[in-house]
Design an enzyme around this catalytic site. Sequence first.
Site, PDB file in Angstrom:
ATOM      1  CD  GLU A 168      -2.955   0.921   2.369  1.00  0.00           C
ATOM      2  OE1 GLU A 168      -2.651  -0.032   3.210  1.00  0.00           O
ATOM      3  OE2 GLU A 168      -3.935   1.896   2.368  1.00  0.00           O
ATOM      4  N   GLY A 208      -8.183   5.021   7.586  1.00  0.00           N
ATOM      5  CA  GLY A 208      -8.835   5.333   8.659  1.00  0.00           C
ATOM      6  C   GLY A 208      -8.186   4.019   9.864  1.00  0.00           C
ATOM      7  CD  GLN A 212      -0.508   2.752   4.501  1.00  0.00           C
ATOM      8  OE1 GLN A 212      -0.907   2.000   5.471  1.00  0.00           O
ATOM      9  NE2 GLN A 212      -1.312   3.633   4.049  1.00  0.00           N
TER      10      GLN A 212
HETATM   11  N1  ADP Z   1     -14.275  14.665   4.125  1.00  0.00           N
HETATM   12  C1  ADP Z   1     -13.544  13.806   5.064  1.00  0.00           C
HETATM   13  N2  ADP Z   1     -13.233  14.721   6.209  1.00  0.00           N
HETATM   14  C2  ADP Z   1     -12.281  13.751   6.995  1.00  0.00           C
HETATM   15  N3  ADP Z   1     -11.765  12.650   6.921  1.00  0.00           N
HETATM   16  C3  ADP Z   1     -12.375  12.138   5.867  1.00  0.00           C
HETATM   17  C4  ADP Z   1     -13.236  12.611   4.845  1.00  0.00           C
HETATM   18  N4  ADP Z   1     -13.387  11.756   3.847  1.00  0.00           N
HETATM   19  C5  ADP Z   1     -12.820  10.588   4.252  1.00  0.00           C
HETATM   20  N5  ADP Z   1     -12.090  10.671   5.547  1.00  0.00           N
HETATM   21  C6  ADP Z   1     -11.267   9.960   6.121  1.00  0.00           C
HETATM   22  O1  ADP Z   1     -10.238   9.275   5.337  1.00  0.00           O
HETATM   23  C7  ADP Z   1      -9.848   7.951   6.076  1.00  0.00           C
HETATM   24  C8  ADP Z   1      -9.802   6.965   4.745  1.00  0.00           C
HETATM   25  O2  ADP Z   1      -9.456   5.770   5.208  1.00  0.00           O
HETATM   26  P1  ADP Z   1      -9.780   4.446   4.232  1.00  0.00           P
HETATM   27  O3  ADP Z   1      -8.986   4.652   3.012  1.00  0.00           O
HETATM   28  O4  ADP Z   1     -11.095   4.151   4.335  1.00  0.00           O
HETATM   29  O5  ADP Z   1      -9.091   3.421   5.027  1.00  0.00           O
HETATM   30  P2  ADP Z   1      -7.543   2.459   5.187  1.00  0.00           P
HETATM   31  O6  ADP Z   1      -6.656   3.321   3.962  1.00  0.00           O
HETATM   32  O7  ADP Z   1      -7.078   2.530   6.398  1.00  0.00           O
HETATM   33  O8  ADP Z   1      -8.171   0.975   4.601  1.00  0.00           O
HETATM   34  C9  ADP Z   1     -10.907   7.375   6.892  1.00  0.00           C
HETATM   35  O9  ADP Z   1     -10.247   8.105   8.165  1.00  0.00           O
HETATM   36  C10 ADP Z   1     -11.943   8.559   6.547  1.00  0.00           C
HETATM   37  O10 ADP Z   1     -12.691   8.978   7.851  1.00  0.00           O
HETATM   38 CA    CA Z   2      -6.877   4.205   2.096  1.00  0.00          CA
END
Ligand code: ADP
Ligand code: CA
Length: 502
Positions: A168, A208, A212
């Site tokens: 990733e 979330g 990385q």
């Molecule tokens: N508009 C926004 N404002 C704040 N945080 C956001 C917004 N859109 C997405 N996020 C955050 O971005 C992160 C995206 O993580 P994600 O790609 O789903 O997880 P991972 O990469 O750990 O599998 C999450 O913590 C989500 O809450």
């Molecule tokens: Ca992600």
Amino acid sequence: MKLSAKSMIVGIAVTATVCSSIIALVLALARHYTVELPYDTQYGMVFDAGSSHTSLFIYKWPGGKENNTGIVSQLRVCEVDGGGISSYKSDPPAAGNSLQQCLDVAKAVIPVSKQHSCPVYLGATAGMRLLSLQDQSTTDRIMQEVSNTIKGYPFDFRGAQILSGMEEGAYGWITINYILEGFIKYTFEGEWIHPKGGRILGALDLGGASTQIAFTPKEPVTQPNSEAALQLYGHKYGVYAHSYLCYGKDQAMRQLQAYLVEESGFSAIVIHPCYHTGFNLTLTMRELYDSPCVTKPGNIDPGKSVTFFGSSDPERCLSLIQNIVNVTECPYSPDCGFNGVYQPPIHGQFFAFSAYYYTFDFLGLAPQAPLPKVTSTIETFCKKSWYSLKVEYPGAKEKYLKDYCASAQYIVTILVQGYKFNETWDNIFFQKQVADTDIGWTLGYMLNLTNMVASTRPLVVTGVQRSQWAAEVFFIVFALFLSLVLVMALVFWPYEHDLNTV
Ligand SMILES: Nc1ncnc2c1ncn2[C@@H]1O[C@H](COP(=O)(O)OP(=O)(O)O)[C@@H](O)[C@H]1O
Ligand SMILES: [Ca+2]
């Protein structure tokens, strides 16, 4: 009618020369025109199955007979409704169904004739990595369901995979350096070159469930497990990449809550310094401890609930964060990130995307702000009451709004004290897109799996090469010059040399 032999010979020669010039000109233009015709566009897609949500990225690039490199750009992004695929553990088929709407969008966007040759990948990240630690069979079931749904569409499905944290990080690094032409550059002269001393950027991704960091250090990486050895366009890159599982924004927030609950002796009411005064949130113990990132105490009643009350206290919030992020332990002293993880010293410029960007953009700190301004902005924001925030940002989603204070404090902590961007803070750019293409791991993943960054020397596909044009123009000029000489000869040839003496 008398026609001189001289006139005939010269006339034939002039006609032949003029005709050949015209043919050469037409051929040259035709050749140029063929290359300038719209390319045979190719398409590719990647599902980013993140812990909090899934997005479908649709890419396009100029294709054709040659397996060219071209420039891949983002055609469209489709946001899947609902949570990430790992949130469907009690109903795996629903994870598959959730993808249908975006697959329908892809069918409408990609020409029918190109759908069968359009590769589709699904990459799942930390949400599924965490689920696989808890429940491997449900994890497999969800991956099977999402695969079955995609197979039901007329695209070239190439597989659904859970990426390792290292992959990733490395794919995010490939994406940025591909878009910003760090590996290869198309010059004004019409050649592909490897930009000498070109800037190679680092990548910072805050998800979330995991976060990385990936960059090319000044000195070689000394811990082989932390190095992604990449060969792109024939060049070798030793990329340091590390993923901190459980240290994405949402799981870090979860760790803060669990820490406070334990510190309170499992009280039903807990003061949360990172939440705003007037805000409160109630969770059951089942919800609070439903993650491998927090250790569930043995004798806890899952139905018991806890209510967090905000206190808008940035100082306490910051010191609370220090309880979940260890910035002092370092077995590789001084080469550490946080939690005692090996990390060579930071080198070069970095792009910080995903939740790094969302948080800093919301606070007006993107793409860059001096560190003192960052800390003062965060402090002012964290001191605000929930009521005043709701008035100030009426359109903001509550699920994000409640966490901006804590996540901003968390971001500064891991960047400055964790990764040690103290002196080099100004080298970080908080950015979501470059050239209308989102920054994230998906593009790098697709480029790698479709072999688009592997060739040692990409073929030139845009326009006619300068050398070809030079040859064509030389031939035309030479032919016209010859015509001119012959016309002159016709005009000035002495009459007594006329062959038509009869
Ligand atoms: N508009 C926004 N404002 C704040 N945080 C956001 C917004 N859109 C997405 N996020 C955050 O971005 C992160 C995206 O993580 P994600 O790609 O789903 O997880 P991972 O990469 O750990 O599998 C999450 O913590 C989500 O809450
Ligand atoms: Ca992600």
